[in-house]
Design a protein around this motif. Structure first.
Motif, PDB file in Angstrom:
ATOM      1  N   LEU A  72      82.802  71.450 -14.402  1.00 20.18           N
ATOM      2  CA  LEU A  72      83.926  72.895 -14.992  1.00 20.18           C
ATOM      3  C   LEU A  72      83.648  73.096 -13.470  1.00 20.18           C
ATOM      4  CD1 LEU A  72      83.577  71.278 -17.653  1.00 20.18           C
ATOM      5  CD2 LEU A  72      83.342  74.302 -18.560  1.00 20.18           C
ATOM      6  N   PRO A  73      85.237  73.536 -12.992  1.00 24.99           N
ATOM      7  CA  PRO A  73      84.827  73.861 -11.731  1.00 24.99           C
ATOM      8  C   PRO A  73      84.859  75.908 -11.492  1.00 24.99           C
ATOM      9  CG  PRO A  73      87.318  73.585 -12.243  1.00 24.99           C
ATOM     10  CD  PRO A  73      86.488  73.217 -12.934  1.00 24.99           C
ATOM     11  N   VAL A  74      83.918  76.920 -10.662  1.00 24.28           N
ATOM     12  CA  VAL A  74      83.952  77.519 -10.726  1.00 24.28           C
ATOM     13  C   VAL A  74      85.237  78.865  -9.647  1.00 24.28           C
ATOM     14  CG1 VAL A  74      82.098  77.940 -10.690  1.00 24.28           C
ATOM     15  CG2 VAL A  74      82.299  77.808  -7.995  1.00 24.28           C
ATOM     16  N   PRO A  75      85.742  80.398  -9.675  1.00 21.85           N
ATOM     17  CA  PRO A  75      86.166  80.491  -8.194  1.00 21.85           C
ATOM     18  C   PRO A  75      86.491  80.062  -7.459  1.00 21.85           C
ATOM     19  CG  PRO A  75      85.380  82.090 -10.312  1.00 21.85           C
ATOM     20  CD  PRO A  75      84.368  80.929 -10.299  1.00 21.85           C
ATOM     21  N   ALA A  76      84.986  80.003  -6.546  1.00 23.03           N
ATOM     22  CA  ALA A  76      84.881  79.567  -5.273  1.00 23.03           C
ATOM     23  C   ALA A  76      85.807  77.775  -4.749  1.00 23.03           C
ATOM     24  CB  ALA A  76      84.231  79.493  -4.567  1.00 23.03           C
ATOM     25  N   LEU A  77      86.384  76.849  -6.605  1.00 26.23           N
ATOM     26  CA  LEU A  77      86.757  75.876  -6.565  1.00 26.23           C
ATOM     27  C   LEU A  77      87.909  75.467  -6.551  1.00 26.23           C
ATOM     28  CD1 LEU A  77      83.383  73.833  -7.407  1.00 26.23           C
ATOM     29  CD2 LEU A  77      84.183  73.504  -5.095  1.00 26.23           C
ATOM     30  N   ALA A  78      89.034  77.298  -6.787  1.00 26.76           N
ATOM     31  CA  ALA A  78      90.036  77.334  -7.325  1.00 26.76           C
ATOM     32  C   ALA A  78      90.968  76.221  -6.511  1.00 26.76           C
ATOM     33  CB  ALA A  78      90.306  78.006  -7.372  1.00 26.76           C
ATOM     34  N   TRP A 169      79.693  82.106 -11.137  1.00 32.41           N
ATOM     35  CA  TRP A 169      79.821  81.029 -11.616  1.00 32.41           C
ATOM     36  C   TRP A 169      81.049  80.694 -12.843  1.00 32.41           C
ATOM     37  CZ3 TRP A 169      77.922  77.616  -8.899  1.00 32.41           C
ATOM     38  CH2 TRP A 169      76.827  78.708  -7.518  1.00 32.41           C
ATOM     39  N   HIS A 170      81.360  81.571 -13.282  1.00 38.74           N
ATOM     40  CA  HIS A 170      82.423  81.518 -14.265  1.00 38.74           C
ATOM     41  C   HIS A 170      83.689  80.535 -14.421  1.00 38.74           C
ATOM     42  CE1 HIS A 170      81.860  86.440 -15.141  1.00 38.74           C
ATOM     43  NE2 HIS A 170      81.469  85.040 -15.686  1.00 38.74           N
ATOM     44  N   THR A 171      84.203  80.672 -15.215  1.00 37.10           N
ATOM     45  CA  THR A 171      84.825  79.272 -15.447  1.00 37.10           C
ATOM     46  C   THR A 171      86.243  79.230 -14.673  1.00 37.10           C
ATOM     47  OG1 THR A 171      84.927  79.445 -18.007  1.00 37.10           O
ATOM     48  CG2 THR A 171      83.612  77.662 -17.147  1.00 37.10           C
ATOM     49  N   LEU A 172      87.253  78.218 -15.149  1.00 36.19           N
ATOM     50  CA  LEU A 172      89.244  78.579 -14.590  1.00 36.19           C
ATOM     51  C   LEU A 172      89.174  78.132 -15.172  1.00 36.19           C
ATOM     52  CD1 LEU A 172      88.769  77.025 -10.964  1.00 36.19           C
ATOM     53  CD2 LEU A 172      88.731  79.755 -11.223  1.00 36.19           C
ATOM     54  N   HIS A 173      90.744  78.961 -15.395  1.00 29.23           N
ATOM     55  CA  HIS A 173      91.503  78.279 -16.622  1.00 29.23           C
ATOM     56  C   HIS A 173      93.160  78.520 -16.436  1.00 29.23           C
ATOM     57  CE1 HIS A 173      88.537  79.076 -20.093  1.00 29.23           C
ATOM     58  NE2 HIS A 173      88.190  79.729 -19.646  1.00 29.23           N
TER      59      HIS A 173
END
Lengths: 194, 194
Positions: A72-78, A169-173
């Protein structure tokens, strides 16, 4: 910090509809793609459905090996998430796979040895459940989770905790075209009597 | 304001993993439940999979009628969403169904006549695609969207736009035990060359 998650809590990791990175490995070949379309189908045993286009390299490795992982990627991995969802691992570039091409650090999954992406907030390894009709008709792959881990800064005691102080560390949708919603607020529903 | 959504854009409404209200109607009996587990499986034609426990009243009406609707609740409906996900429509109270019991205002779906919940931010009507094995083994129902609408304050021109000034129309994403994440921030990924 990365901690083991009870298998009975594993489906909770994707209960709220995050976009995932699907990683695969077969006989030394590995790949990574993004998937916005996944959902749990059972808590116990923890089972998840994910849509993987049957024409993809990921599908080829998944079918050959019978296993896959969800990270599950986080904002830095957008940027990375959008990128690996927009190109094929079949288009090998100077012999480099998509991990090498994008400088993706991976660690080894504890049970199935799959490549798991550093810097994500949760990781699951799954064994494919053979459902050839769903795979053929809807690109829908069912899997059973056999290992689960999460970063305890955002998921602990079987619960997500999305707060201002752990926003990284929040998720991306995925909303489309590389725009990702981030679940940065939480509302609590009450079981009021009507 | 409620506006029609092109069917080619319908799957985008649930692309980011929102919790939905599933509504059903058959021969004058109707029901509503919450479902955290749904996902698109195709853009064209727009097809969606949703997990509906085969023991539920919703499943009974869905199977009998071959149709169902998905309504996307907003933060003001968090209590209601949690509540209708925690009780059965079979437990009729003084002859009142769950809509009456909870004072839920419904309008009539444009194509299939299903009861759609006022105050949501998007609404889809679907015809069930008969997949008895997936339904039996995984409670996973496949449907094809035949009508789609959304509130144009938050979804317009085929895109979600989650902003601070339309926060009351954002979607809900169930974390468990009635806590819902709200996708109140957006990050844009770039297709950077590696």
């Amino acid at each position: 910090m990365r901690k083991d998650v009870l298998l009975s809590h594993a489906s909770r990791l994707v209960n709220h509809g995050p976009t995932v990175l699907v990683t695969t490995e077969h006989q030394g070949r590995r790949n990574i793609m993004a998937a916005a379309w996944s959902m749990p189908v059972e808590f116990t045993p923890p089972r998840i459905a994910v849509v993987v286009d049957k024409k993809t390299f990921t599908s080829e490795l998944l079918q050959a090996s019978g296993r896959f992982a969800l990270c599950l990627p986080v904002p830095a991995l957008a940027d990375l998430t959008y990128r690996v969802g927009s190109e094929s691992g079949r288009d090998i570039d100077d012999g480099r796979d998509k991990f090498q091409r994008h400088g993706i650090d991976a660690f080894t999954g504890p049970l199935l040895g799959l490549p798991l992406v550093e810097g994500c907030c949760a990781w699951l390894e799954l064994r494919r459940i053979a459902e050839p009709h769903s795979e053929q008709a809807y690109d829908t792959v069912f899997g059973e989770v056999v290992s689960a881990q999460a970063d305890d800064r955002v998921f602990a005691n079987g619960r997500w905790s999305f707060r201002a102080d752990n926003a990284e560390w929040h998720t991306l949708h995925h909303l489309g075209a590389g725009a990702f919603a981030v679940p940065s607020q939480v509302v609590q529903g009450a079981l009021l009597r009507p």
